[in-house]
Design a protein around this motif. Structure first.
Motif, mmCIF file in Angstrom:
data_model
loop_
_atom_site.group_PDB
_atom_site.id
_atom_site.type_symbol
_atom_site.label_atom_id
_atom_site.label_comp_id
_atom_site.label_asym_id
_atom_site.label_seq_id
_atom_site.Cartn_x
_atom_site.Cartn_y
_atom_site.Cartn_z
ATOM 1 N N SER A 105 -34.007 0.403 -16.777
ATOM 2 C CA SER A 105 -34.475 0.199 -15.401
ATOM 3 C C SER A 105 -34.346 1.462 -14.555
ATOM 4 N N THR A 153 -32.647 -9.161 -11.113
ATOM 5 C CA THR A 153 -32.324 -8.216 -10.047
ATOM 6 C C THR A 153 -30.939 -8.492 -9.475
ATOM 7 N N HIS A 242 -30.547 -6.895 0.720
ATOM 8 C CA HIS A 242 -31.911 -6.563 0.311
ATOM 9 C C HIS A 242 -32.832 -6.651 1.521
ATOM 10 N N CYS A 264 -31.182 -3.632 -3.160
ATOM 11 C CA CYS A 264 -32.322 -3.575 -4.081
ATOM 12 C C CYS A 264 -33.640 -3.562 -3.337
ATOM 13 N N GLY A 265 -33.600 -3.547 -2.003
ATOM 14 C CA GLY A 265 -34.850 -3.626 -1.264
ATOM 15 C C GLY A 265 -34.612 -3.519 0.222
ATOM 16 N N SER A 289 -29.902 -0.405 -6.666
ATOM 17 C CA SER A 289 -30.135 -1.168 -7.892
ATOM 18 C C SER A 289 -31.563 -1.677 -7.901
ATOM 19 N N THR A 290 -32.143 -1.765 -9.088
ATOM 20 C CA THR A 290 -33.471 -2.361 -9.191
ATOM 21 C C THR A 290 -33.672 -2.944 -10.580
ATOM 22 N N MET A 291 -34.300 -4.103 -10.626
ATOM 23 C CA MET A 291 -34.641 -4.778 -11.883
ATOM 24 C C MET A 291 -33.424 -4.853 -12.816
#
Length: 348
Positions: A105, A153, A242, A264-265, A289-291
């Motif tokens: 990832s 996620t 997020h 993550c967002g 962090s992502t996926m």
């Protein structure tokens, strides 16, 4: 076949459900007869247009779906016609230093089905073999479609990146959304004391039902002040944010000394102001962090399939009403995921 698509970026009015050619199946691809798809905020951002991403139009959105294998390419070895599968949307190169280290990832050429390349919200979808996971009998299509992206996620955020321990305290912002309701459950099962924020009494009740020990209505209370009150001034060990935007500073205020903010967002804005003095003085960590990696996907989905984690579905709609599904996400209505089903499969 019929598929959700749009010929240009814009508002919800650009979304249509129209006929298009069946997808081409490559040698390493699997053709899936889609039974259900699920939306994520990523679908909204992609529809509006993401900087630096030049999509081939008309674009088929959707990174979450599940269905039955219709046919397979010549080099496919893991699946055969009739298998039940779900899509896991992250595509890595398999060759860079991160992929070699098992951190797919973080791949330098990482891209996402439905965001960078055609998605899976249609009657048929051609998906690389490596982007499918088996779905056991007895798991309904809505659960199989709605689980992969948000649970992988949230799992990577909390288990891998934040590395939470039993007995720690975790605050989850936006607990009514896809990633939020997954994060509440993962933190709870990991043995954490879970604090959650949401905007209505109904959402707060749902957050408690899936594992939150404390639920805070952020429209009525300053959640950072409430966290300090509930923790006797200490703060929490981990914040799952997020949302970003105007919540960012309050997320940092909610952390105990040495705490970790994992993100993550940025559904409320990607350029919030950061109080750097607070970060260094309290020795805070801000963790991106992502996926997830394939192994992390397998770990968390095993707990979805066996019922440890529950996928909440707020609404099930035919794909011809995908614009309405986008509206549900943008208006932040309800708790959990919005699922869309090909009109040919829709029976409500």
């Amino acid at each position: 076949m019929y598929a959700v698509q749009y010929a240009d970026h814009g508002g919800r009015d650009v979304v249509e459900y129209a006929e298009r050619a069946d997808p081409e199946v490559g040698r390493e691809d699997v053709l899936v007869d889609v039974k259900a798809g699920a939306l994520n905020h990523l679908d909204v951002w992609t529809r509006k247009g993401l900087p630096g991403i030049d999509l081939e139009m008309p674009h088929v959105p959707g990174c979450d779906a599940a269905g039955v294998v219709e046919s397979v390419g010549a080099e496919v070895t893991r699946f055969e016609p009739g298998d039940r599968v779900a899509v896991t949307a992250g595509v890595s190169c398999g060759e860079c230093e991160f992929c070699r280290d098992g951190e797919e990832s973080m791949c330098v050429d990482y891209h996402i089905i439905g965001e960078h390349v055609p998605g899976v919200h249609g009657e048929l979808a051609a998906v690389p073999e490596d982007n499918l996971v088996a779905v056991p009998e007895g798991v309904d299509w809505e659960t199989a479609a709605a689980a992969p992206l948000v649970f992988q996620t949230a799992w990577r955020m909390l288990i891998t990146r934040a590395d939470i321990d039993p007995g720690e305290s975790v605050l989850v912002l936006g607990a009514s959304g896809g990633v939020g309701h997954a994060a509440v459950q993962i933190a709870d099962v990991a043995g954490a004391e879970v604090f959650a924020t949401a905007s209505t009494a109904e959402k707060l009740d749902y957050a408690r039902a899936v594992g939150a020990d404390h639920a805070i209505d952020y429209t009525e209370e300053d959640f950072a002040a409430r966290i300090r009150e509930l923790t006797d001034g200490r703060g929490v060990d981990v914040v799952v944010d997020h949302v970003a935007g105007e919540t960012w500073d309050d997320s940092l205020k909610s952390l105990a000394k040495g705490g970790r903010l994992v993100t993550c967002g940025a559904t409320a804005g990607g350029r919030p102001q950061t109080n750097v003095n607070r970060v260094f003085w309290n020795q805070l960590s801000i963790v991106g962090s992502t996926m997830a990696t394939p192994g992390e996907v397998d770990d968390v989905l095993a707990k979805v399939w066996d019922g440890t984690f529950e996928v909440r579905v707020r609404e099930r709609l035919p794909m011809s009403e995908t614009a309405r599904a986008h509206e549900r996400l943008e208006d932040r209505e309800g708790f959990g995921k919005v699922v869309v089903v090909p009109d040919s499969e829709y029976d409500d």
